[in-house]
Enzyme design. Sequence first.
Site, short mmCIF file in Angstrom:
data_model
loop_
_atom_site.label_atom_id
_atom_site.label_comp_id
_atom_site.label_asym_id
_atom_site.label_seq_id
_atom_site.Cartn_x
_atom_site.Cartn_y
_atom_site.Cartn_z
N ASP A 197 -10.68 3.29 4.66
CA ASP A 197 -11.02 1.87 4.57
C ASP A 197 -12.54 1.67 4.61
OD1 ASP A 197 -9.29 -0.25 4.14
OD2 ASP A 197 -8.38 -0.08 6.12
N LYS B 205 0.84 -1.21 0.00
CA LYS B 205 0.00 0.00 0.00
C LYS B 205 0.87 1.25 0.00
CE LYS B 205 -3.82 -2.45 2.22
NZ LYS B 205 -4.57 -2.77 3.44
N GLN C 150 -4.40 -1.39 9.72
CA GLN C 150 -4.38 -2.72 9.12
C GLN C 150 -5.00 -3.75 10.08
OE1 GLN C 150 -3.54 -3.35 5.96
NE2 GLN C 150 -3.93 -5.54 6.16
N1 GUN Z 1 -7.11 -6.79 6.36
C1 GUN Z 1 -7.58 -7.52 5.32
N2 GUN Z 1 -8.11 -6.71 4.39
C2 GUN Z 1 -7.97 -5.45 4.82
C3 GUN Z 1 -8.32 -4.18 4.30
O1 GUN Z 1 -8.90 -4.03 3.22
N3 GUN Z 1 -8.00 -3.11 5.08
C4 GUN Z 1 -7.38 -3.24 6.27
N4 GUN Z 1 -7.13 -2.13 6.96
N5 GUN Z 1 -7.05 -4.40 6.79
C5 GUN Z 1 -7.35 -5.50 6.07
#
Ligand code: GUN
Length: 292
Positions: free
Chosen positions: A121, A54, A98
Amino acid sequence: MGANLIDGKAIAATIRQEIHNEVDAMREHHGKVPGLATVLVGARKDSQTYVRMKKRACEEVGIRSFGHDLPADISQDELLEVVRDLNANPEVDGILVQLPLPDHIDDEEILGAVSLEKDVDGFHPLNIGRLSMKRRDPLFVPCTPKGCIELLDRSGVSIEGKRAVVLGRSNIVGLPVAMLLLHRNATVTICHSRTQDLPEVVRQADILIAAVGRPEMVRGDWVNPGAVVIDVGVNAVDDPGSERGYRLVGDVAFDEASEVAAAITPVPGGVGPMTIAMLLRNTLDGALRRIG
Ligand code: GUN
């Protein structure tokens, strides 16, 4: 293989280029670029990899990223303090915590502490609540579900009036993607591991979103001939013949399904790259909204 391949990697590259151009324009006209803060707690290898990808994707399109790598034993209050500092930081337009967080952390409280305007998110309870109601636009839509819809749209697949089947009911993918499909006037069925006659239900789908996290669970004879299949699964399976000792497969048995479907996403190279592209999109949208 009869099905058209929906090339998520190529579609995501196009979207990243569009974002890059818009970031350049923002720098030129407003003297600023969007900023994304990533919050990583602990040292899970998969989470570290996702966050690294990311951050790298941000750099490639000119978005600044601010990494906060925190110890696994951080307290709830200390983590809340990090989130609140980021809420107050004018250089930060988006905050990504995350998941999953360690067991001792109350993730609902943490996600609820992220400023609504920076919730790139789309996991804030209010954004999820708005997504789940008619005519209540959330400020942000979760990235993977948004990426699934974008893949359909950019592949020329119409959603309106279609029978959509979502296999899986997670907060991150299954539930929100079902809502998005419903808002686009699909007739939506959500099914899962306890569904009776699961193959029969999945066979109803004009559009199938597979997001259960079980390697190659959906067999070719579960797929309605002519269906469009979006495979969200990313599952590592042992593969002694490969260099790494494993390979990634989706929730759909690709070779079988691609003989039956009209179009299908590969794993890897389907939904995965779209999730990151949508995170960049949300971060840019957040920054644009904050500029006004
Ligand atoms: N863990 C698995 N998928 C995601 C996501 O799309 N965003 C975040 N922040 N954590 C995740």
